[in-house]
Design a protein around this motif. Structure first.
Motif, PDB file in Angstrom:
ATOM      1  N   THR A  22      68.932  49.967  48.023  1.00 46.01           N
ATOM      2  CA  THR A  22      68.137  49.010  47.256  1.00 46.01           C
ATOM      3  C   THR A  22      66.979  49.696  46.553  1.00 46.01           C
ATOM      4  O   THR A  22      66.719  49.463  45.367  1.00 46.01           O
ATOM      5  CB  THR A  22      67.612  47.904  48.186  1.00 46.01           C
ATOM      6  N   LEU A  23      66.265  50.563  47.275  1.00 42.42           N
ATOM      7  CA  LEU A  23      65.141  51.272  46.673  1.00 42.42           C
ATOM      8  C   LEU A  23      65.597  52.175  45.531  1.00 42.42           C
ATOM      9  O   LEU A  23      64.941  52.262  44.486  1.00 42.42           O
ATOM     10  CB  LEU A  23      64.422  52.089  47.742  1.00 42.42           C
TER      11      LEU A  23
ATOM     12  N   GLN B 147      61.021  64.768  36.177  1.00 35.19           N
ATOM     13  CA  GLN B 147      59.949  64.553  37.125  1.00 35.19           C
ATOM     14  C   GLN B 147      60.490  64.673  38.545  1.00 35.19           C
ATOM     15  O   GLN B 147      61.699  64.652  38.772  1.00 35.19           O
ATOM     16  CB  GLN B 147      59.319  63.182  36.904  1.00 35.19           C
ATOM     17  N   LYS B 148      59.570  64.784  39.469  1.00 34.26           N
ATOM     18  CA  LYS B 148      59.996  64.913  40.861  1.00 34.26           C
ATOM     19  C   LYS B 148      60.632  63.608  41.329  1.00 34.26           C
ATOM     20  O   LYS B 148      60.344  62.532  40.795  1.00 34.26           O
ATOM     21  CB  LYS B 148      58.812  65.287  41.747  1.00 34.26           C
ATOM     22  N   PRO B 149      61.513  63.647  42.304  1.00 31.64           N
ATOM     23  CA  PRO B 149      62.211  62.449  42.758  1.00 31.64           C
ATOM     24  C   PRO B 149      61.232  61.365  43.212  1.00 31.64           C
ATOM     25  O   PRO B 149      60.156  61.653  43.761  1.00 31.64           O
ATOM     26  CB  PRO B 149      63.048  62.963  43.934  1.00 31.64           C
ATOM     27  N   ARG B 150      61.604  60.123  42.962  1.00 26.70           N
ATOM     28  CA  ARG B 150      60.775  58.995  43.368  1.00 26.70           C
ATOM     29  C   ARG B 150      60.963  58.641  44.837  1.00 26.70           C
ATOM     30  O   ARG B 150      60.198  57.867  45.399  1.00 26.70           O
ATOM     31  CB  ARG B 150      61.122  57.767  42.510  1.00 26.70           C
ATOM     32  N   LEU B 151      62.023  59.159  45.455  1.00 27.55           N
ATOM     33  CA  LEU B 151      62.318  58.851  46.862  1.00 27.55           C
ATOM     34  C   LEU B 151      62.468  60.135  47.669  1.00 27.55           C
ATOM     35  O   LEU B 151      63.029  61.117  47.178  1.00 27.55           O
ATOM     36  CB  LEU B 151      63.621  58.049  46.993  1.00 27.55           C
TER      37      LEU B 151
ATOM     38  N   PRO C 133      64.509  40.602  46.089  1.00 30.11           N
ATOM     39  CA  PRO C 133      63.600  40.231  44.999  1.00 30.11           C
ATOM     40  C   PRO C 133      62.157  40.677  45.233  1.00 30.11           C
ATOM     41  O   PRO C 133      61.382  40.796  44.281  1.00 30.11           O
ATOM     42  CB  PRO C 133      63.697  38.694  44.981  1.00 30.11           C
ATOM     43  N   ALA C 134      61.791  40.928  46.499  1.00 31.43           N
ATOM     44  CA  ALA C 134      60.407  41.285  46.803  1.00 31.43           C
ATOM     45  C   ALA C 134      60.105  42.765  46.600  1.00 31.43           C
ATOM     46  O   ALA C 134      58.931  43.154  46.529  1.00 31.43           O
ATOM     47  CB  ALA C 134      60.088  40.897  48.248  1.00 31.43           C
ATOM     48  N   VAL C 135      61.139  43.604  46.515  1.00 30.67           N
ATOM     49  CA  VAL C 135      60.920  45.051  46.485  1.00 30.67           C
ATOM     50  C   VAL C 135      60.073  45.496  45.293  1.00 30.67           C
ATOM     51  O   VAL C 135      59.086  46.220  45.471  1.00 30.67           O
ATOM     52  CB  VAL C 135      62.267  45.802  46.525  1.00 30.67           C
ATOM     53  N   PRO C 136      60.376  45.105  44.044  1.00 29.21           N
ATOM     54  CA  PRO C 136      59.551  45.589  42.921  1.00 29.21           C
ATOM     55  C   PRO C 136      58.077  45.213  43.072  1.00 29.21           C
ATOM     56  O   PRO C 136      57.192  46.027  42.807  1.00 29.21           O
ATOM     57  CB  PRO C 136      60.189  44.917  41.698  1.00 29.21           C
ATOM     58  N   GLY C 137      57.819  43.976  43.504  1.00 28.76           N
ATOM     59  CA  GLY C 137      56.444  43.533  43.658  1.00 28.76           C
ATOM     60  C   GLY C 137      55.696  44.292  44.736  1.00 28.76           C
ATOM     61  O   GLY C 137      54.514  44.637  44.560  1.00 28.76           O
ATOM     62  N   LEU C 138      56.371  44.555  45.848  1.00 32.39           N
ATOM     63  CA  LEU C 138      55.714  45.301  46.924  1.00 32.39           C
ATOM     64  C   LEU C 138      55.378  46.727  46.489  1.00 32.39           C
ATOM     65  O   LEU C 138      54.288  47.238  46.770  1.00 32.39           O
ATOM     66  CB  LEU C 138      56.615  45.338  48.161  1.00 32.39           C
ATOM     67  N   LEU C 139      56.313  47.374  45.815  1.00 32.67           N
ATOM     68  CA  LEU C 139      56.057  48.738  45.356  1.00 32.67           C
ATOM     69  C   LEU C 139      54.911  48.755  44.347  1.00 32.67           C
ATOM     70  O   LEU C 139      54.054  49.643  44.363  1.00 32.67           O
ATOM     71  CB  LEU C 139      57.317  49.343  44.753  1.00 32.67           C
ATOM     72  N   ALA C 140      54.889  47.757  43.458  1.00 30.54           N
ATOM     73  CA  ALA C 140      53.818  47.691  42.462  1.00 30.54           C
ATOM     74  C   ALA C 140      52.467  47.438  43.118  1.00 30.54           C
ATOM     75  O   ALA C 140      51.446  47.995  42.706  1.00 30.54           O
ATOM     76  CB  ALA C 140      54.132  46.604  41.436  1.00 30.54           C
ATOM     77  N   ALA C 141      52.470  46.579  44.157  1.00 29.90           N
ATOM     78  CA  ALA C 141      51.212  46.236  44.820  1.00 29.90           C
ATOM     79  C   ALA C 141      50.575  47.441  45.499  1.00 29.90           C
ATOM     80  O   ALA C 141      49.352  47.486  45.689  1.00 29.90           O
ATOM     81  CB  ALA C 141      51.447  45.120  45.825  1.00 29.90           C
TER      82      ALA C 141
ATOM     83  N   ALA D 142      65.455  53.110  39.869  1.00 26.80           N
ATOM     84  CA  ALA D 142      66.225  53.501  38.677  1.00 26.80           C
ATOM     85  C   ALA D 142      65.999  52.506  37.544  1.00 26.80           C
ATOM     86  O   ALA D 142      65.926  52.883  36.368  1.00 26.80           O
ATOM     87  CB  ALA D 142      67.710  53.595  39.010  1.00 26.80           C
ATOM     88  N   GLU D 143      65.886  51.217  37.880  1.00 26.37           N
ATOM     89  CA  GLU D 143      65.634  50.192  36.872  1.00 26.37           C
ATOM     90  C   GLU D 143      64.257  50.369  36.236  1.00 26.37           C
ATOM     91  O   GLU D 143      64.042  49.982  35.085  1.00 26.37           O
ATOM     92  CB  GLU D 143      65.743  48.797  37.498  1.00 26.37           C
ATOM     93  N   GLN D 144      63.324  50.945  36.971  1.00 25.29           N
ATOM     94  CA  GLN D 144      61.964  51.119  36.474  1.00 25.29           C
ATOM     95  C   GLN D 144      61.783  52.401  35.673  1.00 25.29           C
ATOM     96  O   GLN D 144      60.762  52.576  35.021  1.00 25.29           O
ATOM     97  CB  GLN D 144      60.974  51.110  37.650  1.00 25.29           C
ATOM     98  N   GLU D 145      62.771  53.286  35.724  1.00 29.25           N
ATOM     99  CA  GLU D 145      62.664  54.541  34.990  1.00 29.25           C
ATOM    100  C   GLU D 145      62.710  54.280  33.485  1.00 29.25           C
ATOM    101  O   GLU D 145      63.446  53.421  33.000  1.00 29.25           O
ATOM    102  CB  GLU D 145      63.802  55.494  35.366  1.00 29.25           C
TER     103      GLU D 145
END
Length: 440
Positions: free
Chosen positions: A98-99, A115-119, A68-76, A104-107
């Motif tokens: 997980t990443l 676009q270039k890969p996010r990972l 659950p913390a992954v989206p928030g950390l990436l956004a921060a 993918a959910e944020q795309e």
């Protein structure tokens, strides 16, 4: 006419670097460069401690729970060069999955150029690769089961005489837990080897059998190698449907072995698919659906509380503790359940609205199978066959039994089975008759 505003710059890709027990010394140049250039370093405390001071980015340990913390950390840390540390190969039971799913959910759908890969993934040899190298086991012939964040009961599904398994441990106590499970399932003679800190300077191996396992907990970073050996007298359990009836705890509400095998064949489980098992009884149909493939999913619906608890015990005993059990009466208990790929009705077939609800819940191509032993329900299945086609069969099984000094046949109650695949265009939903309950 004013010029169009410039398109926003694409976000910096997140780098994911696999690291082993050998730490910085074991990393190739590309992985080191990614870590040295990062502004933010995210990882577990143990992984972050392996990095030298020249990796000057801000160090952020993962919180718990992690997902659950992954989206928030990436956004921060958006707009900064982020590097995530992973144990071994990030895409093998690692944070890479997980990443990938979170990003993918944020795309957002777009018709613009890709676009270039996010990972950017920088893999490292996994603990499984190291273990197979130490043991001399071909990687492609070795089954891997992870107990990280999963119940130890998942291991029971893979216990077969002569089978080689690698178990990814959840911690220092996992080997003792595995040894206890092996003894409980009749695999006490199994040879166990616990490989700790693979690839690092503190690599160590402990060895013994499950029956005599008394090795104290040591390093939490370990992999367990099992050469499975079944104890004399332990009944074998097949990999195909039709386990012995004695494998189940039951009160008589059990789809019997030969009928069960025919029922699973009609349901046709496939990887990743979801089954509704309605009127679960002892849970045998859902359990053997789950045993068909590790990614299969199942929900058992049972109105009797004692039987619902028994389904859970059978699922844990037979290596599929992920079986979800819903205590309630169908069709009301079906509200809110995820869409099934297949439905089995083994009890309560004539409950008002049940068959209609199941048919409506199925997607196109979904399968439905219903079994009955009563004339009233048989008439209902005959109506369904006339409306929707499919296959209507009668399954009759007889067992040889002593008759005085001779042997004769004892006929079990015949089971009528209707099975069908939902076509692209359907006629009105099946009708219902007064409620009854049965479990062939």
């Amino acid at each position: 006419m004013s010029p169009a505003p410039p398109a926003p710059a694409a976000p910096e890709p997140v780098s994911v670097v696999g690291i082993g027990a050998d730490g910085w010394d074991g990393l190739p140049a590309a992985s080191r460069q990614a870590l040295q250039s990062a502004e933010v370093l995210i990882g577990g405390p143990r992984q972050l401690a392996l990095l030298p001071g020249e990796c000057a980015g801000e160090r952020v340990p993962w919180p718990s729970p992690l997902r659950p913390a992954v989206p928030g950390l990436l956004a921060a840390h958006a707009g900064r060069r982020v590097c995530v540390l992973a144990s071994g190969d990030p895409m093998f039971y690692g944070i890479g999955r997980t990443l990938t799913e979170v990003l993918a959910e944020q795309e957002t759908p777009s018709t613009a150029a890709p676009q270039k890969p996010r990972l950017r993934i920088f893999p490292h040899p996994s603990s499984v690769s190291y273990a197979c190298a130490r043991l001399g086991w071909p990687l492609e012939d070795t089954e891997v089961i992870t107990l990280v964040g999963r119940a130890a009961g998942n291991l029971a599904r893979a216990l077969y005489d002569g089978h080689r398994l690698l178990v990814l441990s959840a911690g220092a106590g996992t080997p003792a837990e595995v040894a206890a499970l092996l003894r409980a399932h009749g695999f006490g003679p199994t040879r166990m080897r616990v490989l700790e800190q693979l690839g690092g300077p503190r690599e160590r191996t402990a060895e013994g059998t499950a029956d005599g396992w008394d090795v104290p907990p040591a390093d939490p970073l370990n992999v367990i190698a099992l050469d499975c050996r079944r104890a004399p007298g332990t009944p074998p359990l097949s990999t195909v449907p039709g386990l012995p009836d004695a494998a189940y705890e039951h009160d008589g509400q059990l789809t019997k072995r030969h009928v069960r095998a025919a029922t699973l064949a009609a349901l046709a489980p496939a990887p990743g698919e979801l089954l509704w098992d309605i009127g679960g009884g002892s849970g045998s149909i859902a359990i053997e659906w789950l045993r068909a493939h590790r990614t299969c999913r199942a929900i058992g619906v049972e109105r009797d509380a004692v039987r619902a608890e028994r389904i859970g015990r059978n699922a844990r005993s037979l290596g599929v503790p992920a079986l979800r059990v819903v205590h309630g009466s169908a069709p009301a208990a079906l509200d809110g359940l995820p869409t099934p790929d297949a439905v089995f009705i083994g009890g309560g077939l004539t409950a008002p609205g049940l068959l209609a609800a199941c048919w409506e819940a199925l997607p196109v191509g979904g399968r439905i199978v219903a079994n009955t032993v009563t004339l009233e329900s048989e008439a209902l299945l005959a109506d369904c066959h006339r409306q929707y086609g499919g296959e209507l069969v009668r399954l009759a099984v007889a067992h040889a039994v002593p008759v005085g000094g001779f042997t004769g046949w004892r006929q079990a109650m015949p089971v009528t089975q209707w099975s069908a695949v939902k076509p692209p265009a359907t006629s009105p939903s099946p009708s219902s008759r007064p409620q009854e309950s049965e479990q062939p």
